[in-house]
Design a protein around this motif. Structure first.
Motif, PDB file in Angstrom:
ATOM      1  N   ARG A   9     -12.698  22.225   4.869  1.00  0.00           N
ATOM      2  CA  ARG A   9     -12.448  21.145   3.822  1.00  0.00           C
ATOM      3  C   ARG A   9     -14.011  20.919   3.184  1.00  0.00           C
ATOM      4  O   ARG A   9     -14.183  20.744   1.833  1.00  0.00           O
ATOM      5  CB  ARG A   9     -11.925  20.167   4.211  1.00  0.00           C
ATOM      6  N   LEU A  10     -14.775  20.327   4.151  1.00  0.00           N
ATOM      7  CA  LEU A  10     -16.310  19.865   3.700  1.00  0.00           C
ATOM      8  C   LEU A  10     -16.922  21.006   2.878  1.00  0.00           C
ATOM      9  O   LEU A  10     -17.583  20.797   1.792  1.00  0.00           O
ATOM     10  CB  LEU A  10     -16.875  19.385   4.683  1.00  0.00           C
ATOM     11  N   ILE A  13     -15.778  21.175  -0.532  1.00  0.00           N
ATOM     12  CA  ILE A  13     -16.262  20.126  -1.339  1.00  0.00           C
ATOM     13  C   ILE A  13     -17.681  20.229  -1.739  1.00  0.00           C
ATOM     14  O   ILE A  13     -18.183  20.003  -2.915  1.00  0.00           O
ATOM     15  CB  ILE A  13     -16.020  18.985  -0.618  1.00  0.00           C
ATOM     16  N   ASP A  30     -18.677   8.223   5.610  1.00  0.00           N
ATOM     17  CA  ASP A  30     -18.375   8.400   6.901  1.00  0.00           C
ATOM     18  C   ASP A  30     -19.609   8.700   7.890  1.00  0.00           C
ATOM     19  O   ASP A  30     -20.554   8.257   7.759  1.00  0.00           O
ATOM     20  CB  ASP A  30     -17.121   9.165   7.085  1.00  0.00           C
ATOM     21  N   ILE A  52     -18.234   1.490   2.525  1.00  0.00           N
ATOM     22  CA  ILE A  52     -17.672   0.398   2.383  1.00  0.00           C
ATOM     23  C   ILE A  52     -17.773  -0.516   3.863  1.00  0.00           C
ATOM     24  O   ILE A  52     -17.689  -1.437   4.245  1.00  0.00           O
ATOM     25  CB  ILE A  52     -16.176   0.304   1.706  1.00  0.00           C
ATOM     26  N   GLY A  80     -17.420   1.607  -3.722  1.00  0.00           N
ATOM     27  CA  GLY A  80     -17.544   2.760  -4.454  1.00  0.00           C
ATOM     28  C   GLY A  80     -18.823   3.108  -5.372  1.00  0.00           C
ATOM     29  O   GLY A  80     -19.800   3.135  -4.630  1.00  0.00           O
ATOM     30  N   ALA A  96     -14.527  11.806  -1.715  1.00  0.00           N
ATOM     31  CA  ALA A  96     -13.623  12.856  -0.842  1.00  0.00           C
ATOM     32  C   ALA A  96     -12.918  12.225   0.521  1.00  0.00           C
ATOM     33  O   ALA A  96     -13.457  11.288   0.931  1.00  0.00           O
ATOM     34  CB  ALA A  96     -14.389  14.042  -0.422  1.00  0.00           C
ATOM     35  N   GLY A  97     -11.704  12.973   0.696  1.00  0.00           N
ATOM     36  CA  GLY A  97     -11.101  12.320   1.886  1.00  0.00           C
ATOM     37  C   GLY A  97     -10.231  11.053   1.853  1.00  0.00           C
ATOM     38  O   GLY A  97     -10.088  10.392   2.875  1.00  0.00           O
ATOM     39  N   ILE A 106     -11.633   3.397  -7.756  1.00  0.00           N
ATOM     40  CA  ILE A 106     -13.012   3.622  -7.366  1.00  0.00           C
ATOM     41  C   ILE A 106     -13.580   4.027  -9.039  1.00  0.00           C
ATOM     42  O   ILE A 106     -14.562   3.400  -9.439  1.00  0.00           O
ATOM     43  CB  ILE A 106     -13.469   4.795  -6.318  1.00  0.00           C
TER      44      ILE A 106
HETATM   45  C1  SAM Z   1     -11.371   9.449   5.680  1.00  0.00           C
HETATM   46  S1  SAM Z   1     -12.934   8.912   5.398  1.00  0.00           S
HETATM   47  C2  SAM Z   1     -13.455  10.481   4.450  1.00  0.00           C
HETATM   48  C3  SAM Z   1     -14.998  10.664   4.820  1.00  0.00           C
HETATM   49  C4  SAM Z   1     -15.671  11.947   4.049  1.00  0.00           C
HETATM   50  N1  SAM Z   1     -16.008  11.493   2.669  1.00  0.00           N
HETATM   51  C5  SAM Z   1     -14.751  13.036   4.145  1.00  0.00           C
HETATM   52  O1  SAM Z   1     -14.288  13.786   3.164  1.00  0.00           O
HETATM   53  O2  SAM Z   1     -14.609  13.813   5.344  1.00  0.00           O
HETATM   54  C6  SAM Z   1     -13.057   7.648   4.186  1.00  0.00           C
HETATM   55  C7  SAM Z   1     -14.310   6.883   4.077  1.00  0.00           C
HETATM   56  O3  SAM Z   1     -13.881   6.162   2.907  1.00  0.00           O
HETATM   57  C8  SAM Z   1     -14.447   4.754   3.225  1.00  0.00           C
HETATM   58  N2  SAM Z   1     -14.098   3.959   2.063  1.00  0.00           N
HETATM   59  C9  SAM Z   1     -12.804   3.714   1.758  1.00  0.00           C
HETATM   60  N3  SAM Z   1     -12.790   2.965   0.680  1.00  0.00           N
HETATM   61  C10 SAM Z   1     -14.002   2.881   0.112  1.00  0.00           C
HETATM   62  C11 SAM Z   1     -14.605   2.457  -1.078  1.00  0.00           C
HETATM   63  N4  SAM Z   1     -13.884   1.824  -1.821  1.00  0.00           N
HETATM   64  N5  SAM Z   1     -15.976   2.578  -1.082  1.00  0.00           N
HETATM   65  C12 SAM Z   1     -16.708   3.191  -0.332  1.00  0.00           C
HETATM   66  N6  SAM Z   1     -16.145   3.843   0.543  1.00  0.00           N
HETATM   67  C13 SAM Z   1     -15.000   3.742   0.945  1.00  0.00           C
HETATM   68  C14 SAM Z   1     -14.076   4.574   4.405  1.00  0.00           C
HETATM   69  O4  SAM Z   1     -14.904   3.750   5.113  1.00  0.00           O
HETATM   70  C15 SAM Z   1     -14.217   5.794   5.119  1.00  0.00           C
HETATM   71  O5  SAM Z   1     -15.356   5.822   6.038  1.00  0.00           O
END
Ligand code: SAM
Length: 251
Positions: A9-10, A13, A30, A52, A80, A96-97, A106
């Motif tokens: 998946r990564l 991306i 993350d 966040i 965001g 992503a994710g 966002i």
């Molecule tokens: C499930 S993880 C995905 C991590 C990585 N991007 C991936 O695709 O594996 C989601 C992450 O998004 C962060 N997150 C959620 N809402 C956010 C926002 N509005 N701005 C920044 N980060 C956010 C969460 O804290 C979490 O660490």
């Protein structure tokens, strides 16, 4: 330090990040795996890893430090795209994710960036694909590349897109879940995805028809039934085109 192998998946991306990209922002980083992979593989020069959540960002900080990349990957805590300004000169944003609705929220909250129109966006929703496609289409995002893939027993889509003022909202809503582009060259993975989606739609159709036998459907239910029927027909068309193509390939 040798890089940890990242998931398919990564990988998908990271592959979507344009070859011309120099600096990315990874929203919701993350562990920071995406920016670490891109910098280590010399795909970009530097990155901002943002989240966040303070505890998620701590994981990213630790990974970045372990990989000796603290001088080229900068961490920022915040919501965001609010963590950057035009001065950061980010050319690609990865989100992503997360769910498609959260991704579109966002994107919507980033009006402070006047350079937004020059940016590329790599988006990978874990659900709510149709809602995200809907948002992108209505807000003049042009799809540059898109891919459907299967990882760990589930299907995902990933998009590379860019705002283009000339882009007109799509008039064909039945492409929102999949897109014309993805259905152009159907392969076995796409057909498997369609089988799953079709089974879900057949269940919805069945429930609505049962309801219709007992009561009169309200307007929302009638619209839903029509849209479900049209989507089933669309999937049938893709399957029939695909089987003709496979006939040529393997017959
Ligand atoms: C499930 S993880 C995905 C991590 C990585 N991007 C991936 O695709 O594996 C989601 C992450 O998004 C962060 N997150 C959620 N809402 C956010 C926002 N509005 N701005 C920044 N980060 C956010 C969460 O804290 C979490 O660490």
């Amino acid at each position: 330090m040798r890089e940890k192998k990242i998931s398919l998946r990564l990988e998908n991306i990271c592959d979507m990040v344009p070859k011309t990209s120099k600096k990315i922002l990874d929203v919701g980083t993350d562990h920071g795996y995406v920016p670490i992979h891109l910098v280590k593989n010399k795909r970009v020069i530097s990155a901002i890893a943002a989240d966040i959540s303070g505890s998620s960002l701590q994981k990213a900080k630790d990974e970045i430090k372990k990989n000796n990349l603290s001088d080229v990957i900068f961490v920022r805590e915040g919501n965001g795209l609010q963590v950057i300004t035009d001065k950061d000169e980010v050319d690609t944003v990865v989100i992503a994710g997360m769910g498609g609705v959260l991704i579109s929220d966002i994107l919507e909250e980033a009006s402070h960036l006047s350079r937004k129109e020059e940016m590329f966006f790599v988006l990978q929703p874990v659900q709510g694909v149709e809602e995200l496609r809907n948002y992108l289409s209505a807000h003049h995002y042009e799809m540059k590349r898109e891919k459907l893939f299967k990882w760990s027993g589930k299907f995902y889509q990933v998009f590379l897109c860019k705002i283009s003022k000339n882009m007109q909202p799509s008039s064909d809503e039945y492409y929102y879940e999949l897109s014309q582009e993805l259905t152009k060259n159907p392969d076995r993975e796409l057909l498997e995805y369609i089988e799953i989606q079709e089974a879900i739609l057949q269940n919805i159709k069945h429930s609505l028809l049962q309801l219709q036998h007992k009561f009169e459907l309200n307007l929302e239910q009638q619209n839903k039934l029509e849209s479900v029927k049209e989507k089933i027909l669309f999937y049938e068309r893709v399957k029939s085109n695909a089987s003709q193509g496979f006939g040529k390939q393997f017959g």
